[in-house]
Design an enzyme around this catalytic site. Structure first.
Site, PDB file in Angstrom:
ATOM      1  N   ASP A 109      47.913 -18.801  -1.528  1.00  0.00           N
ATOM      2  CA  ASP A 109      47.996 -17.378  -1.188  1.00  0.00           C
ATOM      3  C   ASP A 109      48.481 -16.531  -2.365  1.00  0.00           C
ATOM      4  O   ASP A 109      48.406 -15.296  -2.303  1.00  0.00           O
ATOM      5  CB  ASP A 109      48.959 -17.158  -0.010  1.00  0.00           C
ATOM      6  CG  ASP A 109      48.444 -17.767   1.280  1.00  0.00           C
ATOM      7  OD1 ASP A 109      47.216 -17.807   1.444  1.00  0.00           O
ATOM      8  OD2 ASP A 109      49.264 -18.203   2.104  1.00  0.00           O
ATOM      9  N   ASP A 161      51.960 -17.469   2.810  1.00  0.00           N
ATOM     10  CA  ASP A 161      53.097 -18.342   2.512  1.00  0.00           C
ATOM     11  C   ASP A 161      52.773 -19.535   1.617  1.00  0.00           C
ATOM     12  O   ASP A 161      53.666 -20.260   1.200  1.00  0.00           O
ATOM     13  CB  ASP A 161      53.713 -18.871   3.813  1.00  0.00           C
ATOM     14  CG  ASP A 161      52.815 -19.913   4.488  1.00  0.00           C
ATOM     15  OD1 ASP A 161      51.577 -19.814   4.334  1.00  0.00           O
ATOM     16  OD2 ASP A 161      53.354 -20.817   5.153  1.00  0.00           O
ATOM     17  N   ASP A 171      47.184 -14.572   6.189  1.00  0.00           N
ATOM     18  CA  ASP A 171      46.781 -15.970   6.127  1.00  0.00           C
ATOM     19  C   ASP A 171      47.001 -16.549   7.527  1.00  0.00           C
ATOM     20  O   ASP A 171      47.781 -16.001   8.308  1.00  0.00           O
ATOM     21  CB  ASP A 171      47.644 -16.694   5.090  1.00  0.00           C
ATOM     22  CG  ASP A 171      47.472 -18.198   5.131  1.00  0.00           C
ATOM     23  OD1 ASP A 171      46.319 -18.661   5.079  1.00  0.00           O
ATOM     24  OD2 ASP A 171      48.493 -18.893   5.245  1.00  0.00           O
TER      25      ASP A 171
END
Length: 642
Positions: free
Chosen positions: A528, A524, A331
């Protein structure tokens, strides 16, 4: 009865027979009472020390299974029962063989238990880190109370040298805190008002007051302890193979033992005692008791060491999955980047644009919203009141502002919105500078742009280099636009960029990447969680949301992206140690069975049951020692040294 107690009982009762065995060739020494004394001593060993082996073997037999205890129970019972027959008929006995085998098997288990305790001391050390008491405000005064009496919302004062009692946020004062015992970070961390503090860390120099937010089982340390406990008791898939092998191996060994007896007694003409000795030796040496230790001991050491390094490995399945990973997907916001974006440019009427944007973003928890609100506060711009607020997933937000339809979001909102050529040109310029552009509009017309930039973490570039050196492909998966994503990717060295991805679509992209091999995903945020769960290995940053941490198989407490490579290295090292342990668990058996069966009798090479028992004990000792040494091996971010 404890294993250690059973061992000492067996040892004390076996020692007289050991003395007789040693002295007999030189002095013809015999125990008072002769064979009857040996019978009594061995009977006590069988009743007290060997009973659990027989009970376990019988329980397995009733379920139509066999286990390691089956071989020990049958081997020693055979030697014991035959010796009773031999004693009554005036033939040679070998009571001492049954007693010695039990003693040596228990010796191995005692050593296993001792090393297992040493291997799992990571949990005890973590628990001992907790503060026992704290200075908590009660009736306007700070008084010392036990840790168990602290509740969320309490104000706690921490002086230099004291431990932070629980997790919370500083409300007054500044200091530096040593967080190494929890996060593994060696350098003290500066803390000020608004910063989070972690329970059990040590305050270095300043005095501060913080508000307790997570207490008891909710603190980070308590969660770490629980995760380590679960990991150490987990079951790696490779263990399924060893269980299947055990089910087949024990019956095969019993068949070999019977065949050994028949060959020596029927074909080669040996007497019953000698043929039985060979058969019993086969059963004892073949017993791979160490097989059951190969996986759990390595898991204990590996996960315990990881916890000390600030890397939480949740279970054995993760260790095995890591070995097949070909691609690592990241991410962007909060993972590759700092996660604290700041407003850098405002194109248009700054006061009007920020007032509208701040009004809409007050109800949003997105990092970009936080950046806009922080900028509005710094510029002393009052947010306009909004009505009919609505969040549009992956696109932005909209609401009514002073009777007009207002929106704030990305370019996915622009399908039915007018934007001037000048603003389009400035948008491209800002995006080329790796800045995220937020559009602010009224009544279906863009009135201005807000440029926000989130810089890469200082460790991101080194993290990617380490993964590339390991031969892994790196991918960025983000909802940000292509230009910004590619600019960040270029700065840190990402191989591939997948941008403009809606949160709900992240898991689908992971599935697509899995067509080319196993995938690890690092993230995080709440959005996600599906990707973390879908990936073969989910790696959650410790600063992330609770749901992201729950979804990940590995948690990086220090939020250092370089720990991705370290976590992969530690996982591979642990799994390889499991495979090495399985080798040691079997090597004694494979090499010892032919010797025990008497194939090298003509060369003078034989293996008595008691020596076979000692070899089996050393097999278990080798496995546990191998696991303990895992805690001493070098784990480096450089693959050449792993």
């Amino acid at each position: 009865m404890k294993i250690a107690t059973r061992f000492w009982v067996s040892l004390v009762l076996s020692l007289p027979m050991l003395i007789e065995m040693i002295l007999m060739p030189f002095t013809n020494f015999m125990l008072p009472g002769g064979h009857w004394t040996m019978f009594v001593l061995t009977t006590l060993v069988m009743l007290i020390s060997a009973r659990p082996f027989v009970t376990s073997a019988w329980a397995s037999f009733q379920k139509h299974h066999s286990n390691m205890d089956t071989l020990v129970a049958i081997g020693t019972a055979t030697a014991y029962i035959y010796s009773i027959y031999a004693m009554l008929t005036g033939k040679a006995v070998f009571f001492e063989s049954a007693a010695f085998v039990i003693t040596f098997v228990l010796l191995g288990q005692v050593l296993e238990e001792k090393m297992r305790d040493n291997a799992s001391d990571a949990i005890e050390k973590l628990v001992n880190l907790q503060a026992k008491e704290a200075e908590v405000q009660r009736d306007g005064q700070f008084v010392k109370i036990p840790l168990a009496e602290i509740v969320a919302g309490d104000l706690i004062r921490v002086k230099p040298g004291q431990k932070v009692a629980v997790d919370g946020t500083i409300v007054e004062g500044t200091s530096t805190i040593d967080e190494s015992m929890v996060t593994g970070e060696s350098m003290p961390v500066s803390k000020a008002k608004g910063d989070n503090v972690i329970g059990s860390t040590i305050n270095s120099n300043g005095t501060f007051i913080f508000k307790a937010e997570k207490v008891g089982d909710d603190t980070m340390l308590a969660q770490i302890v629980e995760l380590v406990k679960k990991a150490q008791n987990s079951h790696a898939p490779i263990q399924n193979l060893t269980d299947k092998v055990s089910d087949i191996f024990v019956p095969v060994v019993l068949i070999i033992a019977i065949a050994t007896f028949l060959v020596w007694y029927v074909i080669l003409g040996a007497n019953v005692a000698d043929a039985l000795i060979f058969a019993v030796s086969v059963m004892v040496i073949a017993c791979p008791c160490a097989l059951g230790l190969a996986t759990p001991t390595a898991l204990m050491v590996g996960t315990g060491r990881g916890a000390k390094m600030g890397i939480l490995i949740k279970n054995g399945e993760v260790l095995e999955a890591v070995n097949d990973v070909k691609t690592v997907v990241f991410d962007k916001t909060g993972t590759i980047t700092v996660g604290k974006p700041e407003v850098t440019d405002v194109i248009g009427d700054t006061k009007q644009i920020i007032a509208v944007a701040a009004g809409l973003e007050e109800s949003s928890e997105h990092p970009l919203a936080t950046a806009i609100l922080t900028y509005a506060k710094a510029q002393a711009i009052t947010a306009k009141p909004v009505q009919d607020f609505q969040a549009i997933e992956g696109k932005g937000v909209q609401a009514q502002v002073e009777g007009q339809k207002a929106f704030v979001g990305n370019d996915k909102l622009l399908a039915d919105v007018q934007i001037s050529a000048d603003l389009k040109a400035q948008m491209q310029t800002l995006q080329n500078e790796a800045k995220t552009v937020v559009f602010v509009g009224l009544n279906n017309q863009v009135i201005g742009l807000i440029a926000i930039q989130d810089a890469p973490k200082a460790t991101s570039k080194a993290a990617m280099a380490a993964l590339h050196a390991r031969g892994l492909k790196t991918v960025m998966l983000t909802g940000d636009n292509q230009r910004v994503a590619e600019s960040i990717a270029k700065q840190v060295g990402i191989d591939e960029v997948i941008a403009d991805v809606l949160p709900a679509d992240k898991a689908d992209h992971i599935k697509h990447l899995q067509h080319s091999g196993s995938v690890a995903f690092v993230g995080d945020g709440i959005n996600d969680a599906p990707a973390l769960t879908t990936a073969n290995v989910g790696i959650a940053m410790g600063s992330g949301t609770d749901i992201a941490i729950d979804s990940g198989g590995i948690v990086l407490i220090k939020n250092d992206l370089r720990d991705v490579d370290t976590a992969l290295a530690l996982s591979k090292k642990t799994f390889n140690r499991i495979k090495l342990n399985l080798f040691w668990a079997f090597i004694y058996n494979v090499l010892g069975i032919p010797v025990a069966a008497g194939l090298f009798y003509g060369l003078g090479l034989t293996l008595s049951p008691e020596i076979a028992g000692l070899a089996m004990a050393f097999s278990s000792l080798s496995v546990v020692t191998s696991s303990v040494l895992l805690g001493k091996t070098k784990i480096s971010a450089h693959p050449a040294t792993v």
